[in-house]
Design a protein around this motif. Structure first.
Motif, PDB file in Angstrom:
ATOM      1  N   MET A   1       0.819  -1.201   0.000  1.00 58.51           N
ATOM      2  CA  MET A   1       0.000   0.000   0.000  1.00 58.51           C
ATOM      3  C   MET A   1       0.865   1.269   0.000  1.00 58.51           C
ATOM      4  SD  MET A   1      -3.147  -0.638  -0.312  1.00 58.51           S
ATOM      5  CE  MET A   1      -4.454  -1.841  -0.057  1.00 58.51           C
ATOM      6  N   LYS A   2       2.010   1.214   0.665  1.00 59.83           N
ATOM      7  CA  LYS A   2       2.915   2.371   0.643  1.00 59.83           C
ATOM      8  C   LYS A   2       3.446   2.603  -0.763  1.00 59.83           C
ATOM      9  CE  LYS A   2       5.405   5.714   2.380  1.00 59.83           C
ATOM     10  NZ  LYS A   2       6.066   6.162   1.139  1.00 59.83           N
ATOM     11  N   LEU A   3       3.737   1.533  -1.489  1.00 61.59           N
ATOM     12  CA  LEU A   3       4.193   1.679  -2.877  1.00 61.59           C
ATOM     13  C   LEU A   3       3.091   2.303  -3.743  1.00 61.59           C
ATOM     14  CD1 LEU A   3       6.083  -1.713  -3.434  1.00 61.59           C
ATOM     15  CD2 LEU A   3       7.076   0.552  -3.066  1.00 61.59           C
ATOM     16  N   ILE A   4       1.844   1.892  -3.495  1.00 66.86           N
ATOM     17  CA  ILE A   4       0.718   2.464  -4.228  1.00 66.86           C
ATOM     18  C   ILE A   4       0.532   3.927  -3.853  1.00 66.86           C
ATOM     19  CG2 ILE A   4      -1.798   2.343  -4.510  1.00 66.86           C
ATOM     20  CD1 ILE A   4      -1.526  -0.705  -4.192  1.00 66.86           C
ATOM     21  N   LEU A   5       0.741   4.235  -2.585  1.00 64.46           N
ATOM     22  CA  LEU A   5       0.662   5.620  -2.112  1.00 64.46           C
ATOM     23  C   LEU A   5       1.676   6.494  -2.850  1.00 64.46           C
ATOM     24  CD1 LEU A   5      -1.083   6.796   0.330  1.00 64.46           C
ATOM     25  CD2 LEU A   5       1.064   6.867   1.564  1.00 64.46           C
ATOM     26  N   ASN A   6       2.851   5.945  -3.083  1.00 63.05           N
ATOM     27  CA  ASN A   6       3.916   6.708  -3.754  1.00 63.05           C
ATOM     28  C   ASN A   6       3.559   7.064  -5.192  1.00 63.05           C
ATOM     29  OD1 ASN A   6       5.403   6.434  -1.417  1.00 63.05           O
ATOM     30  ND2 ASN A   6       6.718   4.820  -2.191  1.00 63.05           N
ATOM     31  N   LEU A   7       2.571   6.365  -5.777  1.00 62.37           N
ATOM     32  CA  LEU A   7       2.164   6.632  -7.153  1.00 62.37           C
ATOM     33  C   LEU A   7       1.245   7.839  -7.271  1.00 62.37           C
ATOM     34  CD1 LEU A   7       1.414   2.960  -8.299  1.00 62.37           C
ATOM     35  CD2 LEU A   7       3.488   4.293  -8.720  1.00 62.37           C
ATOM     36  N   ASP A   8       0.778   8.361  -6.142  1.00 61.57           N
ATOM     37  CA  ASP A   8      -0.107   9.528  -6.130  1.00 61.57           C
ATOM     38  C   ASP A   8       0.676  10.779  -6.534  1.00 61.57           C
ATOM     39  OD1 ASP A   8      -1.889  11.569  -5.657  1.00 61.57           O
ATOM     40  OD2 ASP A   8      -2.009  11.249  -3.482  1.00 61.57           O
ATOM     41  N   GLU A   9       0.343  11.336  -7.690  1.00 65.62           N
ATOM     42  CA  GLU A   9       0.999  12.550  -8.166  1.00 65.62           C
ATOM     43  C   GLU A   9       0.131  13.787  -7.975  1.00 65.62           C
ATOM     44  OE1 GLU A   9       2.022  11.793 -12.219  1.00 65.62           O
ATOM     45  OE2 GLU A   9       3.647  10.388 -11.710  1.00 65.62           O
ATOM     46  N   ASP A  10      -1.034  13.613  -7.349  1.00 65.37           N
ATOM     47  CA  ASP A  10      -1.959  14.735  -7.163  1.00 65.37           C
ATOM     48  C   ASP A  10      -1.750  15.470  -5.846  1.00 65.37           C
ATOM     49  OD1 ASP A  10      -3.090  13.970  -9.561  1.00 65.37           O
ATOM     50  OD2 ASP A  10      -4.694  12.808  -8.615  1.00 65.37           O
ATOM     51  N   ASN A  11      -1.281  14.764  -4.830  1.00 66.01           N
ATOM     52  CA  ASN A  11      -1.131  15.358  -3.503  1.00 66.01           C
ATOM     53  C   ASN A  11       0.336  15.481  -3.129  1.00 66.01           C
ATOM     54  OD1 ASN A  11      -4.052  15.406  -2.613  1.00 66.01           O
ATOM     55  ND2 ASN A  11      -3.836  13.240  -3.088  1.00 66.01           N
ATOM     56  N   ASP A  12       0.611  16.409  -2.207  1.00 61.36           N
ATOM     57  CA  ASP A  12       1.979  16.644  -1.756  1.00 61.36           C
ATOM     58  C   ASP A  12       2.441  15.505  -0.854  1.00 61.36           C
ATOM     59  OD1 ASP A  12       2.051  19.047  -3.106  1.00 61.36           O
ATOM     60  OD2 ASP A  12       1.320  20.193  -1.370  1.00 61.36           O
ATOM     61  N   ARG A  13       3.758  15.340  -0.776  1.00 59.13           N
ATOM     62  CA  ARG A  13       4.329  14.327   0.110  1.00 59.13           C
ATOM     63  C   ARG A  13       3.870  14.575   1.543  1.00 59.13           C
ATOM     64  NH1 ARG A  13      10.719  13.510   0.030  1.00 59.13           N
ATOM     65  NH2 ARG A  13      10.623  15.695   0.671  1.00 59.13           N
ATOM     66  N   GLY A  14       3.497  13.524   2.189  1.00 52.50           N
ATOM     67  CA  GLY A  14       2.945  13.623   3.536  1.00 52.50           C
ATOM     68  C   GLY A  14       1.434  13.550   3.532  1.00 52.50           C
ATOM     69  N   GLY A  15       0.830  13.865   2.366  1.00 52.30           N
ATOM     70  CA  GLY A  15      -0.623  13.828   2.263  1.00 52.30           C
ATOM     71  C   GLY A  15      -1.111  12.993   1.102  1.00 52.30           C
ATOM     72  N   ARG A  16      -0.211  12.170   0.535  1.00 48.96           N
ATOM     73  CA  ARG A  16      -0.607  11.324  -0.583  1.00 48.96           C
ATOM     74  C   ARG A  16      -1.616  10.269  -0.129  1.00 48.96           C
ATOM     75  NH1 ARG A  16       5.314  10.106  -3.095  1.00 48.96           N
ATOM     76  NH2 ARG A  16       5.700   9.741  -0.863  1.00 48.96           N
ATOM     77  N   GLN A  17      -2.453   9.838  -1.078  1.00 49.40           N
ATOM     78  CA  GLN A  17      -3.562   8.949  -0.755  1.00 49.40           C
ATOM     79  C   GLN A  17      -3.553   7.716  -1.660  1.00 49.40           C
ATOM     80  OE1 GLN A  17      -5.648   9.649   1.867  1.00 49.40           O
ATOM     81  NE2 GLN A  17      -4.310  11.419   2.203  1.00 49.40           N
ATOM     82  N   ILE A  18      -4.366   6.716  -1.276  1.00 47.60           N
ATOM     83  CA  ILE A  18      -4.580   5.537  -2.103  1.00 47.60           C
ATOM     84  C   ILE A  18      -5.645   5.885  -3.131  1.00 47.60           C
ATOM     85  CG2 ILE A  18      -5.287   3.121  -2.146  1.00 47.60           C
ATOM     86  CD1 ILE A  18      -2.686   3.512  -0.684  1.00 47.60           C
ATOM     87  N   LEU A  19      -5.232   6.064  -4.382  1.00 46.76           N
ATOM     88  CA  LEU A  19      -6.158   6.457  -5.441  1.00 46.76           C
ATOM     89  C   LEU A  19      -6.563   5.224  -6.255  1.00 46.76           C
ATOM     90  CD1 LEU A  19      -4.408   9.716  -6.701  1.00 46.76           C
ATOM     91  CD2 LEU A  19      -6.181   9.463  -4.938  1.00 46.76           C
ATOM     92  N   PRO A  20      -7.851   5.115  -6.616  1.00 48.72           N
ATOM     93  CA  PRO A  20      -8.324   3.939  -7.357  1.00 48.72           C
ATOM     94  C   PRO A  20      -7.533   3.665  -8.621  1.00 48.72           C
ATOM     95  CG  PRO A  20     -10.190   5.219  -6.567  1.00 48.72           C
ATOM     96  CD  PRO A  20      -8.956   6.036  -6.268  1.00 48.72           C
ATOM     97  N   GLU A  21      -7.099   4.714  -9.328  1.00 47.18           N
ATOM     98  CA  GLU A  21      -6.388   4.494 -10.586  1.00 47.18           C
ATOM     99  C   GLU A  21      -5.013   3.865 -10.394  1.00 47.18           C
ATOM    100  OE1 GLU A  21      -6.064   9.039  -9.748  1.00 47.18           O
ATOM    101  OE2 GLU A  21      -7.497   7.404  -9.425  1.00 47.18           O
ATOM    102  N   ASN A  22      -4.515   3.871  -9.152  1.00 46.08           N
ATOM    103  CA  ASN A  22      -3.207   3.278  -8.878  1.00 46.08           C
ATOM    104  C   ASN A  22      -3.299   1.865  -8.308  1.00 46.08           C
ATOM    105  OD1 ASN A  22      -1.890   5.630  -9.722  1.00 46.08           O
ATOM    106  ND2 ASN A  22      -2.035   6.542  -7.682  1.00 46.08           N
ATOM    107  N   LEU A  23      -4.509   1.413  -8.014  1.00 40.39           N
ATOM    108  CA  LEU A  23      -4.688   0.112  -7.372  1.00 40.39           C
ATOM    109  C   LEU A  23      -4.355  -1.103  -8.239  1.00 40.39           C
ATOM    110  CD1 LEU A  23      -7.860   0.694  -5.207  1.00 40.39           C
ATOM    111  CD2 LEU A  23      -5.565   0.134  -4.391  1.00 40.39           C
ATOM    112  N   PRO A  24      -4.300  -0.991  -9.577  1.00 36.24           N
ATOM    113  CA  PRO A  24      -3.867  -2.167 -10.344  1.00 36.24           C
ATOM    114  C   PRO A  24      -2.518  -2.719  -9.902  1.00 36.24           C
ATOM    115  CG  PRO A  24      -4.904  -0.616 -11.818  1.00 36.24           C
ATOM    116  CD  PRO A  24      -4.817   0.069 -10.467  1.00 36.24           C
ATOM    117  N   ALA A  25      -1.717  -1.923  -9.192  1.00 31.41           N
ATOM    118  CA  ALA A  25      -0.442  -2.422  -8.661  1.00 31.41           C
ATOM    119  C   ALA A  25      -0.655  -3.521  -7.624  1.00 31.41           C
ATOM    120  CB  ALA A  25       0.360  -1.274  -8.045  1.00 31.41           C
ATOM    121  N   LEU A  26      -1.897  -3.674  -7.148  1.00 35.20           N
ATOM    122  CA  LEU A  26      -2.216  -4.740  -6.185  1.00 35.20           C
ATOM    123  C   LEU A  26      -2.313  -6.109  -6.844  1.00 35.20           C
ATOM    124  CD1 LEU A  26      -4.993  -3.579  -3.677  1.00 35.20           C
ATOM    125  CD2 LEU A  26      -2.801  -4.624  -3.103  1.00 35.20           C
ATOM    126  N   VAL A  27      -2.598  -6.131  -8.143  1.00 32.91           N
ATOM    127  CA  VAL A  27      -2.807  -7.402  -8.837  1.00 32.91           C
ATOM    128  C   VAL A  27      -1.558  -8.266  -8.720  1.00 32.91           C
ATOM    129  CG1 VAL A  27      -3.232  -8.501 -11.060  1.00 32.91           C
ATOM    130  CG2 VAL A  27      -4.486  -6.428 -10.433  1.00 32.91           C
TER     131      VAL A  27
END
Length: 247
Positions: A86-112
């Protein structure tokens, strides 16, 4: 550092003074919580702490959503491994600043491909075809299992006589911390040369929010027949469960 002398034996904290077991004496350190919350030098630490907390909460939410199937196949380090994913998926968030990045649905395919039991990967345990179909409009999802030969297409552990395929779909909202989920399973089938026909697991669930992430997990668990009764094999150590699709 001061050291205690004499016959008086004191251990612990008295009036802000710490008496250690080895006889040393020191002043109790004051809390650094205020410094952690306000110091500029701790900014990066605060950011990392916030994001690790977010990742851990996301992992717990997914575990709770898939609890019925996760309970059948997981290793003792699964919680920390899922938090790391989940932290790796969090790192894929390019919309929010570091420290406030979130789990975004468009990045969840990394879970497969994430295996809940690292000691028994689903891809190397079950070689039958698995195809998932997600229908957001109706909430009626399916997992199609192709025709297969159990003795050839299942890497069963020693002692297993039967197996069962399980599936689950969860609609998870990582922003609100809510989920709805459902699961289904085949019957217990013998591990023989008899070809098992294709089968479809129906996974109907109540409709969630349109922006909920859909996570599909498929697994296999093993049984041993003794006097005509089926017993789970070896405390689930050989059971497998993997995320096979995200929508």
């Amino acid at each position: 550092m001061a050291r205690q002398s004499g016959v008086l034996q004191v251990q612990g904290t008295v009036g802000g003074i710490v008496f250690a077991k080895d006889g040393s004496v020191r002043q109790k350190q004051s809390s650094n919580k205020s410094q952690f919350n306000s110091s500029a030098s701790m900014q990066r630490v605060r950011e990392n702490a916030n994001e690790f907390g977010t990742a851990a909460k996301a992992g717990k939410l997914l575990r709770d959503a898939l609890r019925k199937v996760v309970s059948l196949a997981s290793d003792r380090l699964m919680v920390s491994r899922l938090a790391q994913k989940m932290k790796l998926i969090l790192n894929l968030d390019e919309d929010n600043d570091r420290g406030g990045r979130q789990i975004l649905p468009e990045n969840l395919p990394a879970l497969v491909g994430f295996d809940f039991n690292a000691g028994s990967a689903f891809a190397s345990t079950y070689y039958g075809g698995v195809v998932s179909a997600l229908d957001r409009a109706t909430g009626n999802h399916t997992i199609s299992l192709g025709e297969m030969n159990p003795s050839r297409d299942v890497a069963a552990p020693q002692g297993a006589t039967h197996y069962r395929v399980t599936g689950a779909v969860a609609a998870v909202n990582f922003e609100t911390g809510t989920f709805v989920a459902t699961d289904a399973a085949t019957g217990e089938s013998p591990l023989t040369n008899a070809v098992r026909p294709a089968e479809v697991l129906q996974l109907a669930r109540p409709l969630g929010a349109p922006d909920d992430a859909l996570v599909v997990a498929v697994g296999i668990d093993f049984y041993q027949s003794v006097n005509g009764k089926l017993y789970p094999l070896n405390s689930n150590a050989y059971n497998a469960l993997s995320v096979v699709a995200v929508g």
